[in-house]
Design a protein around this motif. Structure first.
Motif, PDB file in Angstrom:
ATOM      1  N   VAL A   1       0.849  -1.196   0.000  1.00  0.00           N
ATOM      2  CA  VAL A   1       0.000   0.000   0.000  1.00  0.00           C
ATOM      3  C   VAL A   1       0.883   1.245   0.000  1.00  0.00           C
ATOM      4  CG1 VAL A   1      -1.726   1.301   1.319  1.00  0.00           C
ATOM      5  CG2 VAL A   1      -1.844  -1.187   1.236  1.00  0.00           C
ATOM      6  N   GLY A   2       0.678   2.129  -0.962  1.00  0.00           N
ATOM      7  CA  GLY A   2       1.422   3.376  -1.053  1.00  0.00           C
ATOM      8  C   GLY A   2       2.872   3.244  -1.497  1.00  0.00           C
ATOM      9  N   GLU A   3       3.316   2.044  -1.802  1.00  0.00           N
ATOM     10  CA  GLU A   3       4.718   1.846  -2.181  1.00  0.00           C
ATOM     11  C   GLU A   3       5.040   2.498  -3.516  1.00  0.00           C
ATOM     12  OE1 GLU A   3       8.024  -1.713  -2.751  1.00  0.00           O
ATOM     13  OE2 GLU A   3       5.914  -2.241  -2.642  1.00  0.00           O
ATOM     14  N   GLN A   4       6.226   3.090  -3.576  1.00  0.00           N
ATOM     15  CA  GLN A   4       6.755   3.639  -4.821  1.00  0.00           C
ATOM     16  C   GLN A   4       7.961   2.814  -5.226  1.00  0.00           C
ATOM     17  OE1 GLN A   4       7.750   7.784  -4.240  1.00  0.00           O
ATOM     18  NE2 GLN A   4       5.769   8.390  -5.072  1.00  0.00           N
ATOM     19  N   LYS A   5       8.100   2.595  -6.519  1.00  0.00           N
ATOM     20  CA  LYS A   5       9.252   1.865  -7.035  1.00  0.00           C
ATOM     21  C   LYS A   5       9.828   2.617  -8.231  1.00  0.00           C
ATOM     22  CE  LYS A   5       7.842  -2.875  -5.981  1.00  0.00           C
ATOM     23  NZ  LYS A   5       7.724  -4.233  -6.550  1.00  0.00           N
ATOM     24  N   HIS A   6      11.155   2.688  -8.252  1.00  0.00           N
ATOM     25  CA  HIS A   6      11.862   3.163  -9.438  1.00  0.00           C
ATOM     26  C   HIS A   6      12.102   1.928 -10.282  1.00  0.00           C
ATOM     27  CE1 HIS A   6      12.633   7.291  -8.168  1.00  0.00           C
ATOM     28  NE2 HIS A   6      12.693   6.780  -6.953  1.00  0.00           N
ATOM     29  N   MET A   7      11.588   1.945 -11.502  1.00  0.00           N
ATOM     30  CA  MET A   7      11.586   0.743 -12.323  1.00  0.00           C
ATOM     31  C   MET A   7      12.327   1.007 -13.635  1.00  0.00           C
ATOM     32  SD  MET A   7       7.697  -0.296 -11.450  1.00  0.00           S
ATOM     33  CE  MET A   7       7.934  -2.053 -11.524  1.00  0.00           C
ATOM     34  N   PRO A   8      13.483   0.356 -13.813  1.00  0.00           N
ATOM     35  CA  PRO A   8      14.272   0.594 -15.022  1.00  0.00           C
ATOM     36  C   PRO A   8      13.829  -0.278 -16.199  1.00  0.00           C
ATOM     37  CG  PRO A   8      15.475  -0.836 -13.559  1.00  0.00           C
ATOM     38  CD  PRO A   8      14.202  -0.460 -12.845  1.00  0.00           C
ATOM     39  N   VAL A   9      14.074   0.241 -17.369  1.00  0.00           N
ATOM     40  CA  VAL A   9      13.902  -0.524 -18.603  1.00  0.00           C
ATOM     41  C   VAL A   9      15.134  -0.231 -19.466  1.00  0.00           C
ATOM     42  CG1 VAL A   9      12.484   1.284 -19.664  1.00  0.00           C
ATOM     43  CG2 VAL A   9      12.409  -1.013 -20.580  1.00  0.00           C
ATOM     44  N   ARG A  10      15.706  -1.296 -20.023  1.00  0.00           N
ATOM     45  CA  ARG A  10      16.863  -1.138 -20.909  1.00  0.00           C
ATOM     46  C   ARG A  10      16.435  -1.510 -22.316  1.00  0.00           C
ATOM     47  NH1 ARG A  10      20.710  -3.464 -16.507  1.00  0.00           N
ATOM     48  NH2 ARG A  10      21.228  -1.508 -15.502  1.00  0.00           N
ATOM     49  N   PHE A  11      16.899  -0.726 -23.274  1.00  0.00           N
ATOM     50  CA  PHE A  11      16.432  -0.924 -24.642  1.00  0.00           C
ATOM     51  C   PHE A  11      17.443  -0.379 -25.643  1.00  0.00           C
ATOM     52  CE2 PHE A  11      15.078   3.216 -23.248  1.00  0.00           C
ATOM     53  CZ  PHE A  11      15.296   4.041 -24.348  1.00  0.00           C
ATOM     54  N   PHE A  12      17.238  -0.758 -26.878  1.00  0.00           N
ATOM     55  CA  PHE A  12      17.976  -0.139 -27.978  1.00  0.00           C
ATOM     56  C   PHE A  12      17.006   0.084 -29.123  1.00  0.00           C
ATOM     57  CE2 PHE A  12      18.517  -4.664 -28.760  1.00  0.00           C
ATOM     58  CZ  PHE A  12      18.340  -4.793 -30.124  1.00  0.00           C
ATOM     59  N   VAL A  13      17.389   0.979 -30.009  1.00  0.00           N
ATOM     60  CA  VAL A  13      16.577   1.296 -31.177  1.00  0.00           C
ATOM     61  C   VAL A  13      17.368   0.859 -32.406  1.00  0.00           C
ATOM     62  CG1 VAL A  13      15.464   3.134 -32.496  1.00  0.00           C
ATOM     63  CG2 VAL A  13      15.497   3.240 -29.988  1.00  0.00           C
ATOM     64  N   ASP A  14      16.750   0.047 -33.225  1.00  0.00           N
ATOM     65  CA  ASP A  14      17.377  -0.439 -34.448  1.00  0.00           C
ATOM     66  C   ASP A  14      17.739   0.753 -35.334  1.00  0.00           C
ATOM     67  OD1 ASP A  14      17.812  -1.458 -37.076  1.00  0.00           O
ATOM     68  OD2 ASP A  14      16.583  -3.206 -36.623  1.00  0.00           O
ATOM     69  N   PRO A  15      18.975   0.815 -35.810  1.00  0.00           N
ATOM     70  CA  PRO A  15      19.382   1.941 -36.664  1.00  0.00           C
ATOM     71  C   PRO A  15      18.588   2.026 -37.971  1.00  0.00           C
ATOM     72  CG  PRO A  15      21.288   0.580 -36.070  1.00  0.00           C
ATOM     73  CD  PRO A  15      20.075  -0.087 -35.525  1.00  0.00           C
ATOM     74  N   ALA A  16      17.866   0.977 -38.316  1.00  0.00           N
ATOM     75  CA  ALA A  16      17.045   1.000 -39.533  1.00  0.00           C
ATOM     76  C   ALA A  16      15.735   1.763 -39.332  1.00  0.00           C
ATOM     77  CB  ALA A  16      16.756  -0.428 -39.994  1.00  0.00           C
ATOM     78  N   LEU A  17      15.544   2.339 -38.144  1.00  0.00           N
ATOM     79  CA  LEU A  17      14.354   3.149 -37.891  1.00  0.00           C
ATOM     80  C   LEU A  17      14.245   4.216 -38.975  1.00  0.00           C
ATOM     81  CD1 LEU A  17      12.071   3.918 -35.771  1.00  0.00           C
ATOM     82  CD2 LEU A  17      13.721   5.582 -34.901  1.00  0.00           C
ATOM     83  N   PRO A  18      13.082   4.350 -39.604  1.00  0.00           N
ATOM     84  CA  PRO A  18      12.938   5.362 -40.662  1.00  0.00           C
ATOM     85  C   PRO A  18      13.320   6.756 -40.153  1.00  0.00           C
ATOM     86  CG  PRO A  18      11.026   3.919 -40.620  1.00  0.00           C
ATOM     87  CD  PRO A  18      11.848   3.568 -39.415  1.00  0.00           C
ATOM     88  N   LYS A  19      13.984   7.509 -40.994  1.00  0.00           N
ATOM     89  CA  LYS A  19      14.485   8.841 -40.622  1.00  0.00           C
ATOM     90  C   LYS A  19      13.374   9.816 -40.245  1.00  0.00           C
ATOM     91  CE  LYS A  19      18.774   7.843 -41.394  1.00  0.00           C
ATOM     92  NZ  LYS A  19      19.485   7.259 -40.301  1.00  0.00           N
ATOM     93  N   TYR A  20      12.162   9.611 -40.780  1.00  0.00           N
ATOM     94  CA  TYR A  20      11.075  10.533 -40.456  1.00  0.00           C
ATOM     95  C   TYR A  20      10.568  10.363 -39.021  1.00  0.00           C
ATOM     96  CZ  TYR A  20       7.969   6.559 -41.439  1.00  0.00           C
ATOM     97  OH  TYR A  20       7.361   5.329 -41.430  1.00  0.00           O
TER      98      TYR A  20
END
Length: 87
Positions: free
Chosen positions: A48-67
């Motif tokens: 009850v009332g607990e707060q958590k700092h929650m990390p996420v690790r990720f990368f973005v593929d360089p083929a992501l469209p430039k737009y």
């Protein structure tokens, strides 16, 4: 590899198991966004009332469209009765 930290708070008034469901916008970026570690992979127990700092690790593929010049990652937590069994 990037890391973002989210702050989640249990405001339900009771202990809660919560499952985070991610959303990536714009939707066309989803295919290029890869999480390597995420709190959304498993249900989270919150007191009850607990707060958590929650990390996420990720990368973005360089083929992501430039737009696509910006990606927004957000989460919705769903209250569950307990940990979800793995299939």
């Amino acid at each position: 590899l990037y890391e973002a930290k989210f702050l989640a708070t249990n405001e339900t008034g009771h202990e809660s198991w919560a499952q985070a469901v991610p959303d990536v916008a714009p939707s066309k970026a989803t295919a290029f966004f890869r999480k390597t570690e995420c709190f959304c992979f498993t249900p989270q127990l919150f007191a009850v009332g607990e707060q958590k700092h929650m990390p996420v690790r990720f990368f973005v593929d360089p083929a992501l469209p430039k737009y696509v010049d910006r990606i927004t990652l957000s989460y919705t937590f769903y209250d569950t009765q307990g940990p979800v069994a793995r299939r």
